[in-house]
Design an enzyme around this catalytic site. Structure first.
Site, PDB file in Angstrom:
ATOM      1  CG  ASP A  42       4.427   6.581  -1.922  1.00 30.92           C
ATOM      2  OD1 ASP A  42       3.974   5.426  -2.067  1.00 30.92           O
ATOM      3  OD2 ASP A  42       4.402   7.186  -0.844  1.00 30.92           O
ATOM      4  CE  LYS A  62       7.762   0.292  -1.194  1.00 26.44           C
ATOM      5  NZ  LYS A  62       6.942   0.327   0.037  1.00 26.44           N
ATOM      6  CG  ASN A  63       3.732   0.442  -2.208  1.00 24.72           C
ATOM      7  OD1 ASN A  63       4.571  -0.142  -1.507  1.00 24.72           O
ATOM      8  ND2 ASN A  63       3.695   1.750  -2.313  1.00 24.72           N
ATOM      9  CB  CYS A 113       8.854   5.577   5.328  1.00 24.79           C
ATOM     10  SG  CYS A 113       9.743   4.667   4.066  1.00 24.79           S
ATOM     11  CB  ILE A 157      -2.988  -0.113  12.210  1.00 22.04           C
ATOM     12  CG1 ILE A 157      -2.761  -0.543  13.654  1.00 22.04           C
ATOM     13  CG2 ILE A 157      -1.691  -0.086  11.441  1.00 22.04           C
ATOM     14  CD1 ILE A 157      -2.241  -1.993  13.767  1.00 22.04           C
ATOM     15  NE  ARG A 205       1.149   1.407   7.629  1.00 20.32           N
ATOM     16  CZ  ARG A 205       0.494   1.868   8.680  1.00 20.32           C
ATOM     17  NH1 ARG A 205       1.093   1.951   9.852  1.00 20.32           N
ATOM     18  NH2 ARG A 205      -0.789   2.209   8.593  1.00 20.32           N
ATOM     19  NE  ARG A 247      11.943  -0.650   3.640  1.00 22.21           N
ATOM     20  CZ  ARG A 247      11.000   0.060   4.269  1.00 22.21           C
ATOM     21  NH1 ARG A 247      11.321   1.133   4.938  1.00 22.21           N
ATOM     22  NH2 ARG A 247       9.740  -0.311   4.216  1.00 22.21           N
ATOM     23  NE  ARG A 296       2.945   5.221   7.417  1.00 25.50           N
ATOM     24  CZ  ARG A 296       3.784   4.665   6.516  1.00 25.50           C
ATOM     25  NH1 ARG A 296       5.070   4.795   6.675  1.00 25.50           N
ATOM     26  NH2 ARG A 296       3.322   3.946   5.525  1.00 25.50           N
TER      27      ARG A 296
END
Ligand code: EPZ
Length: 429
Positions: free
Chosen positions: A304, A22-23, A116, A123, A92, A395, A121
């Site tokens: 994670d 996913k990432n 999440c 930036i 995200r 997700r 979070r």
């Protein structure tokens, strides 16, 4: 509200082929905006966040279509359009629109990104790096607005290791005329995969996978064919599920080297790990001894997999400790684990776990990896546990139920008020 009914207490046995990461998939999808032509992505995970990213690209005029086992993305004719706030606010990875849109269109209006909820979070590192490359930011309503009339190479030095900020800097740097050096870069495999994709499109990126990356930007980028790497977090999740149920699970389709920190931890606990080619098998050889683990940016133990490890330790023996150094507040899952009988204490950036037995309880999933942890706990607890709000799981985990069924798990996706979805007779009763 989607639910998952799990009948736990049975050892999981079998082999799971993990899906694409996913990432890695999400940065690469937004990186296609920097190219002119068609990209064919293979091993793209069929998860909600990927479908959302494809939707956002399509709304900008990119043509996306399934091509065999892959997805083709053609960016010819893409035009800037402010991404829909309701889409951006769901993940995200929407932050990668900053680098993608600034690189292609010279502008970006970014509504508040999602992600999440385990603490703030920010930036700020993204914006500081992109500003060094020539972007200018302002806030208009709930939108962060970035403009760049022509980005230039720069020295970027990150005080904190950030995957997302490294990704956004790479996306902008390949479009910035001249040389960019990124110091303190994230070294995750998904950053390497992004660099591999961009280089295959004509970029010049050196040093990805180390903490210093050099980019010679300003070169025109074409499309290419690229296979997304396997998901190391998905792999670690299934290995831990196998151990927590005292079964024997193997995973394939992921680089074993990427799992080094995870496998070392499982062996320290008493897991027996064997590797054959790209297939990794893990089984328990007796009581699992809890240990002390510190999460860290790659190649350290991945944040994670912290919640999943805690669930595993809740079934282990003795006192375990997980010190969370990346997201020091990602402990919402512990409230739900406690409901299942876990003996744990959350301190300042750490959780202490006393091993024991878990029992079924009504559970609500608070976020993606918390959901994976609670799934592991439910698979190990004898009896029925119903996970509510398990849409979070979809997700990040492709074909979750079928993969669990292939391991002999009794899992049934349900929605309140409807019959449980059919499950192949696994005959494993
Ligand atoms: C990515 O999030 C992943 N998400 C996360 O995975 C993963 O946990 C994280 O990297 C760390 O590996 C995606 O790839 C979509 P960071 P990201 O920037 O980029 C601080 C999952 O479950 N920071 O590496 O948001 C930040 O608060 C998700 O798949 C700043 O202070 O993480 C954190 O403490 C969860 N300012 C640390 O850096 C910034 O501008 C690392 O965050 C950016 C980050």
């Amino acid at each position: 509200m989607e639910q998952l009914s799990i009948y736990g207490g049975k050892p999981l046995r079998g082999i799971v082929t993990v899906s694409g990461s996913k990432n890695a998939a999400l940065p690469i999808l937004f990186a296609t905006l920097l190219t002119d032509g068609e990209t064919l992505l293979e091993n793209l995970p069929d998860i909600a966040d990927v479908r959302l990213a494809l939707q956002i690209l399509a709304e900008m005029g990119c043509r996306t279509e399934r091509r065999g086992a892959g997805i083709a993305i053609c960016t010819e004719g893409a035009q800037y359009r402010m991404p829909a706030p309701e889409a951006v606010g769901l993940m995200r990875a929407s932050t990668y629109l900053l680098g993608g849109c600034l690189g292609r269109f010279g502008m970006c209006e970014l509504p508040r990104p999602g992600g999440c909820n385990f603490g703030t979070r920010p930036i700020d590192l993204h914006c500081r790096a992109l500003s060094a490359l020539g972007a200018q930011f302002s806030t208009e309503g709930n939108c962060l607005v970035g403009k760049a009339s022509g980005m230039h190479g720069a020295e970027v030095c990150f005080p904190t290791c950030s995957v997302g900020a490294t990704v956004n800097t790479l996306l902008a740097a390949v479009c910035a005329a001249g040389e960019t050096r990124i110091r303190g870069a994230a070294m995750e495999p998904h950053v390497v995969d992004l660099a591999r994709y961009l280089n295959a499109c004509g970029a010049q990126i050196e040093g990805a996978g180390t903490d210093e990356i050099r980019v010679v930007g300003g070169r025109p980028l074409h499309g290419c064919r690229h296979r997304i790497i396997g998901d190391m977090i998905e792999a670690g999740t299934y290995l831990m599920a196998g151990l927590a149920t005292r079964g024997e699970v193997s995973v394939r389709g992921v680089s074993v080297a990427e799992l080094t920190a995870v496998l070392q931890t499982l062996v320290r606990m008493g897991g027996v790990v064997s590797v054959s080619g790209d297939c990794v098998r893990c089984r328990s050889s007796g009581p699992l001894q809890n240990v002390a683990v510190r999460t860290a940016p790659y190649p350290g133990f991945p944040t994670d997999l912290h919640p999943q490890l805690c669930a595993l330790m809740a079934t282990g023996y003795g006192l375990g400790r997980i010190t969370e150094t990346v997201f020091p507040t990602r402990f919402r899952y512990t409230e739900e684990l406690r409901r299942m009988g876990a003996q744990l204490y959350v301190g300042d950036g750490e959780v202490l776990i006393w091993g024991g037995n878990l029992r079924p309880a009504p559970i609500t999933v608070p976020d993606l990896r918390a959901g994976a942890a609670l799934l592991i706990a439910a698979l190990s607890a004898p009896g029925e546990t119903v996970l509510s709000d398990c849409g979070f799981l979809y997700r990040g985990y492709t074909d979750l139920a079928p993969k669990l069924w292939s391991l002999g798990a009794s899992v049934m996706p349900t929605t309140p008020g409807t019959q449980a979805a059919a499950q192949p007779s696994d005959g494993a009763e």
